[in-house]
Design a protein around this motif. Structure first.
Motif, PDB file in Angstrom:
ATOM      1  N   ASP A 102       0.898  -1.096   0.029  1.00  0.00           N
ATOM      2  CA  ASP A 102      -0.005  -0.053   0.043  1.00  0.00           C
ATOM      3  C   ASP A 102       0.891   1.309   0.113  1.00  0.00           C
ATOM      4  OD1 ASP A 102      -2.084   1.724   0.169  1.00  0.00           O
ATOM      5  OD2 ASP A 102      -2.261   1.643   2.400  1.00  0.00           O
ATOM      6  N   ILE A 103       0.934   1.962  -1.110  1.00  0.00           N
ATOM      7  CA  ILE A 103       1.898   3.193  -1.416  1.00  0.00           C
ATOM      8  C   ILE A 103       0.784   4.101  -1.992  1.00  0.00           C
ATOM      9  CG2 ILE A 103       3.969   2.092  -1.123  1.00  0.00           C
ATOM     10  CD1 ILE A 103       3.977   2.424  -4.358  1.00  0.00           C
ATOM     11  N   VAL A 104       1.092   5.291  -1.788  1.00  0.00           N
ATOM     12  CA  VAL A 104       0.222   6.741  -2.199  1.00  0.00           C
ATOM     13  C   VAL A 104       1.167   7.614  -3.009  1.00  0.00           C
ATOM     14  CG1 VAL A 104      -1.398   6.502  -0.659  1.00  0.00           C
ATOM     15  CG2 VAL A 104       0.327   7.746  -0.125  1.00  0.00           C
ATOM     16  N   GLY A 105       0.567   8.412  -3.573  1.00  0.00           N
ATOM     17  CA  GLY A 105       1.373   9.670  -4.365  1.00  0.00           C
ATOM     18  C   GLY A 105       2.340   9.327  -5.622  1.00  0.00           C
ATOM     19  N   MET A 106       3.209   9.910  -5.442  1.00  0.00           N
ATOM     20  CA  MET A 106       4.209   9.932  -6.737  1.00  0.00           C
ATOM     21  C   MET A 106       4.897   8.227  -6.728  1.00  0.00           C
ATOM     22  SD  MET A 106       4.277  12.365  -8.588  1.00  0.00           S
ATOM     23  CE  MET A 106       5.673  11.837  -9.502  1.00  0.00           C
ATOM     24  N   ALA A 120      -9.197   7.512  -8.936  1.00  0.00           N
ATOM     25  CA  ALA A 120      -8.140   7.985  -9.926  1.00  0.00           C
ATOM     26  C   ALA A 120      -6.758   8.031  -9.273  1.00  0.00           C
ATOM     27  CB  ALA A 120      -8.698   9.443 -10.368  1.00  0.00           C
ATOM     28  N   MET A 121      -6.811   8.790  -7.815  1.00  0.00           N
ATOM     29  CA  MET A 121      -5.264   8.516  -7.231  1.00  0.00           C
ATOM     30  C   MET A 121      -4.889   6.944  -7.148  1.00  0.00           C
ATOM     31  SD  MET A 121      -5.727  11.059  -4.047  1.00  0.00           S
ATOM     32  CE  MET A 121      -3.982  11.198  -3.703  1.00  0.00           C
ATOM     33  N   SER A 122      -5.771   5.697  -7.001  1.00  0.00           N
ATOM     34  CA  SER A 122      -5.447   4.692  -7.000  1.00  0.00           C
ATOM     35  C   SER A 122      -4.708   3.964  -8.194  1.00  0.00           C
ATOM     36  CB  SER A 122      -6.471   3.630  -6.388  1.00  0.00           C
ATOM     37  OG  SER A 122      -7.555   3.633  -7.427  1.00  0.00           O
ATOM     38  N   LEU A 123      -5.312   4.577  -9.178  1.00  0.00           N
ATOM     39  CA  LEU A 123      -4.780   4.442 -10.676  1.00  0.00           C
ATOM     40  C   LEU A 123      -3.588   5.311 -10.964  1.00  0.00           C
ATOM     41  CD1 LEU A 123      -8.423   4.261 -12.418  1.00  0.00           C
ATOM     42  CD2 LEU A 123      -6.791   2.345 -11.751  1.00  0.00           C
ATOM     43  N   ALA A 124      -3.080   6.283 -10.116  1.00  0.00           N
ATOM     44  CA  ALA A 124      -2.141   7.000 -10.159  1.00  0.00           C
ATOM     45  C   ALA A 124      -2.250   8.398 -11.518  1.00  0.00           C
ATOM     46  CB  ALA A 124      -0.764   6.461 -10.397  1.00  0.00           C
ATOM     47  N   SER A 129      -6.470  13.850 -13.089  1.00  0.00           N
ATOM     48  CA  SER A 129      -7.988  13.497 -12.979  1.00  0.00           C
ATOM     49  C   SER A 129      -8.352  13.456 -11.590  1.00  0.00           C
ATOM     50  CB  SER A 129      -8.383  12.124 -13.625  1.00  0.00           C
ATOM     51  OG  SER A 129      -7.869  12.140 -15.060  1.00  0.00           O
ATOM     52  N   ALA A 130      -7.566  13.078 -10.701  1.00  0.00           N
ATOM     53  CA  ALA A 130      -8.105  13.178  -9.397  1.00  0.00           C
ATOM     54  C   ALA A 130      -8.214  14.371  -8.988  1.00  0.00           C
ATOM     55  CB  ALA A 130      -7.062  12.287  -8.468  1.00  0.00           C
ATOM     56  N   ALA A 131      -7.186  15.191  -9.130  1.00  0.00           N
ATOM     57  CA  ALA A 131      -7.098  16.656  -8.749  1.00  0.00           C
ATOM     58  C   ALA A 131      -8.487  17.405  -9.115  1.00  0.00           C
ATOM     59  CB  ALA A 131      -5.755  17.462  -9.191  1.00  0.00           C
ATOM     60  N   SER A 132      -8.714  17.010 -10.466  1.00  0.00           N
ATOM     61  CA  SER A 132      -9.996  17.623 -11.051  1.00  0.00           C
ATOM     62  C   SER A 132     -11.406  17.198 -10.270  1.00  0.00           C
ATOM     63  CB  SER A 132     -10.431  17.110 -12.524  1.00  0.00           C
ATOM     64  OG  SER A 132      -9.212  17.922 -13.411  1.00  0.00           O
ATOM     65  N   TYR A 133     -11.447  15.968  -9.924  1.00  0.00           N
ATOM     66  CA  TYR A 133     -12.636  15.398  -9.199  1.00  0.00           C
ATOM     67  C   TYR A 133     -12.626  16.091  -7.627  1.00  0.00           C
ATOM     68  CZ  TYR A 133     -13.729  11.956 -12.391  1.00  0.00           C
ATOM     69  OH  TYR A 133     -14.033  11.077 -13.667  1.00  0.00           O
ATOM     70  N   LEU A 157     -11.801  17.922   5.429  1.00  0.00           N
ATOM     71  CA  LEU A 157     -10.434  17.603   5.624  1.00  0.00           C
ATOM     72  C   LEU A 157      -9.726  16.686   4.313  1.00  0.00           C
ATOM     73  CD1 LEU A 157      -7.870  17.953   7.689  1.00  0.00           C
ATOM     74  CD2 LEU A 157      -9.051  15.887   9.058  1.00  0.00           C
ATOM     75  N   ARG A 158     -10.696  15.811   4.388  1.00  0.00           N
ATOM     76  CA  ARG A 158     -10.182  14.567   3.266  1.00  0.00           C
ATOM     77  C   ARG A 158      -9.955  15.370   1.966  1.00  0.00           C
ATOM     78  NH1 ARG A 158      -7.599  10.196   3.441  1.00  0.00           N
ATOM     79  NH2 ARG A 158      -8.165   8.572   1.911  1.00  0.00           N
ATOM     80  N   LEU A 159     -11.170  15.977   1.567  1.00  0.00           N
ATOM     81  CA  LEU A 159     -11.020  16.652   0.091  1.00  0.00           C
ATOM     82  C   LEU A 159      -9.759  17.680   0.029  1.00  0.00           C
ATOM     83  CD1 LEU A 159     -14.766  17.550  -0.503  1.00  0.00           C
ATOM     84  CD2 LEU A 159     -13.366  16.009  -1.880  1.00  0.00           C
ATOM     85  N   TYR A 160      -9.579  18.625   1.067  1.00  0.00           N
ATOM     86  CA  TYR A 160      -8.426  19.562   0.956  1.00  0.00           C
ATOM     87  C   TYR A 160      -7.221  18.786   1.047  1.00  0.00           C
ATOM     88  CZ  TYR A 160     -11.398  23.833   1.196  1.00  0.00           C
ATOM     89  OH  TYR A 160     -12.321  24.692   0.660  1.00  0.00           O
ATOM     90  N   SER A 161      -6.901  17.734   2.011  1.00  0.00           N
ATOM     91  CA  SER A 161      -5.937  16.981   2.213  1.00  0.00           C
ATOM     92  C   SER A 161      -5.419  16.312   0.785  1.00  0.00           C
ATOM     93  CB  SER A 161      -5.719  16.249   3.244  1.00  0.00           C
ATOM     94  OG  SER A 161      -5.919  16.835   4.479  1.00  0.00           O
ATOM     95  N   LEU A 162      -6.411  15.639   0.355  1.00  0.00           N
ATOM     96  CA  LEU A 162      -6.001  14.859  -0.989  1.00  0.00           C
ATOM     97  C   LEU A 162      -5.868  15.794  -1.998  1.00  0.00           C
ATOM     98  CD1 LEU A 162      -8.305  11.618  -0.733  1.00  0.00           C
ATOM     99  CD2 LEU A 162      -5.873  11.887   0.218  1.00  0.00           C
ATOM    100  N   TYR A 163      -6.299  16.782  -2.184  1.00  0.00           N
ATOM    101  CA  TYR A 163      -6.304  17.749  -3.094  1.00  0.00           C
ATOM    102  C   TYR A 163      -4.767  18.367  -3.258  1.00  0.00           C
ATOM    103  CZ  TYR A 163      -6.574  21.917  -6.474  1.00  0.00           C
ATOM    104  OH  TYR A 163      -6.424  22.485  -7.609  1.00  0.00           O
ATOM    105  N   ALA A 164      -4.254  18.567  -2.128  1.00  0.00           N
ATOM    106  CA  ALA A 164      -2.984  19.135  -2.036  1.00  0.00           C
ATOM    107  C   ALA A 164      -2.069  18.096  -2.214  1.00  0.00           C
ATOM    108  CB  ALA A 164      -2.482  19.529  -0.414  1.00  0.00           C
ATOM    109  N   GLU A 165      -2.250  16.738  -2.072  1.00  0.00           N
ATOM    110  CA  GLU A 165      -1.299  15.551  -2.569  1.00  0.00           C
ATOM    111  C   GLU A 165      -1.245  15.460  -4.003  1.00  0.00           C
ATOM    112  OE1 GLU A 165      -1.926  11.745  -0.476  1.00  0.00           O
ATOM    113  OE2 GLU A 165      -2.230  12.787   1.621  1.00  0.00           O
TER     114      GLU A 165
END
Length: 978
Positions: A115-119, A449-453, A457-461, A482-490
């Motif tokens: 389980d990894i995220v981001g770049m 979309a983030m799970s697909l890297a 697209s993720a940022a737009s949603y 909190l979830r929307l803003y944090s993930l948008y920053a990521e």
């Protein structure tokens, strides 16, 4: 097609032109020829109304591929499954999550990927995707992938295509893409990737398709109605005048002439006739859209409604989804004949009748269970017939119906489509609770979309989701906000939009109620600063958060000797612990300390690149937290780094023990994502002093592979860099090293690991100089002079390790080519750099060896005593390493002693030492040092009038040639004294 798989293979064909000029038709015309050559021809198409759905066209292409493999039978299926599993292994779930269709070949994955995220997630996905294509594209069955309408491609899709084209290891693969040139701007993903491919010298062929000539229009009409071209010329002239030779418009215009009976077949004359005056008097059509709109309006209302609905969804749709929507009265056009609709309903008329009607009219086509428009212009025509004021309402109704009617276990399959539809109709969603629900749906789509890297697209949603929130949402919907803003920053960090990261991270930090909620966004902000090379700022924020977590790091930094004393106390605690004692430590369970360890681990990378004093402080802190609170995943990384740093202080025994402790903790915790760093620190550090160099090759390669598979790109590329350096030091074949430099170097650029790419530069130049057959004694001198400004700039930026290693390897090559004065200059330059740092480059005794060889050479040609002063010191250093168990230095000590004895005119002892140096180099398979020793012995024998000199010159030439050093061979031949 014939060039696929060849050394000069074509990797990409791009076809451009305006809409309707026949780009895709041209490819489809060649499709049969491709398939006749045992090629898997697979295709997909991007859609303007579905362009937020990542990888949609590539997914369509691999859906075709999967069906083809399944149809070929069990044997073919098993072969492909084995090839894919061998290439990807347990991380195959990363692939099937993005392309579920591949489960038909692979089966449902039985293991869950790390389980990894981001770049890190995106980097892993890119690597696995390349491995997948390498596995299925074979010489016997190459793959041609055709993707239409690239002007609507998402960024991730274009990046995947780009890496396939640029990667020299991906063979037997050809990408064909078509796009509308008038819709591609400078910032479009296609334009960006094309520029990058040009820089990488990717093999691209561009084809531009334009309108056809008046003569071609006449030939087309002549062939179509089977009439001599001289008779069709008046008709062709009229058609060309109305259509300007646009192929699709020509065809549709001819259809309209047939529909209006202006072009007919006469049974009496058994020939075609046309009313040229009426054709001339027809209004000039603006394009296919207007022409097709008129055609659609002539169809029954039910068929019109069907086409409008399909156009609303995009260029294609599954039949089951389409029927599901068509059975709801809210979707129907209110202007349709209500009586007819009611009658149809009562009789339960199958709506596929309308689809078949459109099929017969040449407006739709069906592939499997999917209905699609024959051309995008027909889709536009159908969509244009929906009144603008009603489009948003229709999109909204379609979105809600998809979510209402689709079974719960299939919602994920239509999530992107449903959310896109609702977003297009969001201006008509006024109720607060519905807007909040839409925000939640966009969060869900963004996370998928983030799970697909697919971070754009993720940022737009996520941004749409933020826009759906009402005033005071931080109070009324805190968790969602909190979830929307944090993930948008990521996602914006992953997209490189650092200004957005700073703004939205700042909002989260201001609004979050507890420190734990701020940690993730703080780490995103730190990474964004690090990506901008603002390493001091990144570490400043990190240390501030550590203080809030209750972890204190000294500020200002203590004196160097104080840091070393504290470091020594800390590492001795672990050096005195057995594996059993370490494993008996509790698991770290304090959440604040766990977060602190994550932040410290992140900061350690920036400290390594910018501040060695901070690196020691960070490592001390991580080790102390492990001692006090127990072990966690980051503990094994801290121990590995500690082992690596102890090599620099020559505490080899303790370094090796702590390296094994790191691997013990790694195995216990099954912390696969930390394996690359642990292997890198051990097998580019202490184990190069205690084991043969070649024993590091496989672990470093594994470190690279696991790093790529888990998204640890920095450590993967660092492992590749050290693998190249150690391969050169160990005397591996230069041609193989050059191949690795091209492969890994290309990936370093692809993944923007420019510092690691800089680290292999000196090896790249060394290999180039040694292997180039046209030896020029002044070339190396010019090359070094050209690099001086860059080296000074690197030193000014505190890239001391890279600068020092560059001077070292330039010095090595200069020595091999007999440019001893230049080699001595490189030694002095390197020492100036080394004097500025606490930790010097780890080069496994090579520095002492080549420094001494250089000084001995200078002593021979200048007779100055100063050059020989440090030789005995270098020999003592190497002998100390040998006593500590280093198996790689014996031949080097013998050669230095032989050179020293020769300088002192102790001929018999010198001869014995030369022979021992040659034997030891041969035993260790150090072919390059075997060659150096043979050349030095030959020079010694020649100076003493010994006829055996010619034999050893020949041996040296043979060995240099076997090593791949053609340039050195040529230099040796030109400078032979006999």
């Amino acid at each position: 097609c014939n060039r696929i798989g060849r050394p000069d293979e074509l990797k990409m064909v791009l076809i451009s032109g305006y809409s309707g000029v026949g780009k895709s038709v041209m490819v489809r015309h060649a499709e049969k020829r491709f398939k006749d050559n045992d090629v898997y021809f697979i295709s997909g198409k991007f859609d303007e109304l579905q362009n937020m759905e990542p990888l949609s066209a590539i997914d369509s292409a691999f859906t075709e591929y999967s069906k083809c493999i399944v149809q070929q039978g069990e044997k073919s299926l098993l072969q492909k499954r084995e090839a894919i599993m061998e290439a990807i292994g347990t991380d195959v779930g990363v692939l099937t999550e993005a392309f579920p269709c591949l489960c038909q070949i692979i089966g449902k994955p039985t293991t869950t990927p790390t389980d990894i995220v981001g770049m890190a997630a995106q980097n892993r996905f890119k690597f696995i995707f390349q491995k997948f294509v390498q596995a299925i594209a074979t010489p016997s069955h190459p793959i041609i992938m055709f993707i239409d309408d690239l002007q609507w491609a998402d960024n991730l899709s274009m990046e995947l295509v780009s890496i396939l084209v640029a990667n020299i290891d991906v063979r037997n693969f050809l990408f064909i893409g078509s796009y509308r040139e008038d819709q591609i701007g400078a910032d479009h993903p296609l334009a960006v990737q094309m520029r990058e491919l040009e820089c990488k010298k990717g093999a691209i062929t561009s084809i531009n398709v334009g309108s056809i000539s008046k003569e071609d229009v006449n030939d087309l009409i002549s062939d179509t109605i089977q009439t001599p071209s001289e008779l069709t010329q008046p008709l062709s002239d009229a058609v060309y005048k109305k259509t300007s030779g646009k192929p699709l418009l020509v065809i549709r215009f001819l259809h309209s002439l047939w529909d209006e009976e202006l072009l007919q077949f006469s049974l009496e004359s058994k020939s075609w006739t046309w009313d040229i005056d009426a054709i001339d008097s027809k209004e000039i059509c603006d394009g296919v859209v207007e022409l097709m709109s008129k055609k659609i309006l002539q169809l029954p209302h039910g068929c019109q409604d069907t086409l409008k609905l399909l156009a609303c969804l995009g260029s294609k749709c599954n039949e089951s989804t389409l029927k599901l929507l068509m059975t709801d009265e809210r979707i129907s056009d209110q202007k349709s004949d209500l009586k007819t609709r009611q009658k149809d309903k009562e009789k339960e008329i199958d709506y596929s009748l309308w689809l078949r009607s459109a099929l017969e009219e040449g407006l739709l086509k069906k592939e499997g269970q999917c209905w699609m428009f024959v051309h995008n212009q027909i889709q536009y025509a159908a969509y244009s017939l929906i009144p603008e004021k009603k489009r948003g309402h229709l999109h909204k109704q379609v979105g809600y119906l998809l979510l209402d009617r689709v079974p719960d276990n299939q919602v994920e399959e239509v999530l992107f489509m449903a959310v896109d539809q609702l977003n297009r109709g969001s201006m008509f969603i006024e109720e607060t609770y519905k807007r909040v629900e839409l925000a939640k749906l966009n969060l869900r789509a963004g996370e998928k979309a983030m799970s697909l890297a697919a971070f754009l697209s993720a940022a737009s949603y996520l941004k749409v989701g933020i826009g759906m929130l009402c005033d005071g949402h931080w109070e009324s919907h805190y968790d969602l906000s909190l979830r929307l803003y944090s993930l948008y920053a990521e996602t914006e960090y992953c997209n490189g939009h650092f200004q957005e990261v700073g703004h939205f991270a700042g909002l989260v930090i201001k609004q979050a109620k507890e420190l734990q909620s701020k940690i993730r966004v703080h780490m995103t902000l730190i990474k964004a600063l690090g990506a901008q090379n603002k390493l001091v700022d990144a570490m400043g924020i990190g240390f501030t958060i550590l203080t809030q977590l209750g972890v204190q790091c000294p500020s200002p930094l203590p004196e160097s000797h104080v840091i070393f004393e504290e470091f020594t106390k800390t590492w001795k605690f672990f050096a005195n612990r057995t594996n059993v004692e370490l494993l008996s430590l509790n698991m770290m369970d304090d959440n604040d300390i766990l977060d602190a360890m994550k932040i410290l681990h992140l900061l350690s990378l920036y400290a390594y690149l910018s501040s060695q004093e901070h690196l020691y402080i960070i490592n001390i802190t991580m080790l102390k937290l492990t001692m006090q609170y127990g072990v966690c995943n980051e503990s094994c990384a801290a121990l590995a780094v500690c082992s690596f740093m102890l090599v620099g202080t020559e505490n080899f025994k303790e370094s090796e023990h702590i390296a094994y402790l790191a691997m013990t903790i790694l195995e216990k915790l099954e912390a696969k994502e930390f394996l690359p760093q642990v292997l890198l620190c051990g097998f580019s550090g202490i184990f190069c002093y205690t084991k043969q160099f070649k024993r590091s090759f496989e672990p470093l390669l594994r470190s690279y592979q696991v790093g790529m598979q888990t998204g640890g790109i920095q450590y993967a590329m660092a492992s590749a860099s050290r693998l190249i350096i150690i391969s050169f030091i160990a005397g591996q074949n230069l041609e193989e090293i050059d191949r690795d430099i091209k492969t890994f170097g290309g990936q370093m650029i692809e993944y923007k690991q420019f510092i690691m790419h800089r680290m292999i530069f000196p090896i790249k130049h060394a290999v180039l100089n040694l292997s180039t057959s046209s030896y020029d004694p002044s070339f190396l001198v010019r090359q070094v002079k050209e690099q001086k400004d860059e080296l000074a700039q690197s030193s000014g930026k505190k890239h001391f390790v890279a600068t020092s290693e560059t001077y070292f390897f330039y010095g090595v090559v200069a020595y091999m080519f007999g440019e001893y004065a230049l080699a001595a200059e490189m030694v002095e330059k390197r020492r100036e750099v080394d004097a500025k740092v606490l930790r010097r480059p780890i080069l496994y005794g090579m520095v002492a060896f080549y420094d001494a060889l250089t000084f001995l050479a200078m002593a021979r040609i200048t007779s100055h005593y100063k050059w020989g002063v440090e030789v005995s010191s270098s020999i003592s250093v190497l002998e100390k390493f040998i006593q500590g168990g280093n198996p790689n230095l014996e031949n080097k000590v013998y050669l230095l002693k032989a050179e020293a004895k020769s300088l002192l005119d102790e001929k018999e002892d010198a001869l014995v030492m030369y022979e021992m140096a040659i034997a030891a180099a041969n035993n260790n398979a150090f072919i390059h040092e075997h060659a150096i020793a043979s050349e030095r012995l030959a020079d010694f024998l020649f100076q003493n009038d010994d006829p055996r000199a010619s034999h050893f010159y020949g041996e040296a030439h043979r060995l240099y040639l076997q090593w791949g050093a053609l340039g050195k061979c040529e230099q040796l031949c030109k400078n032979l004294p006999i």
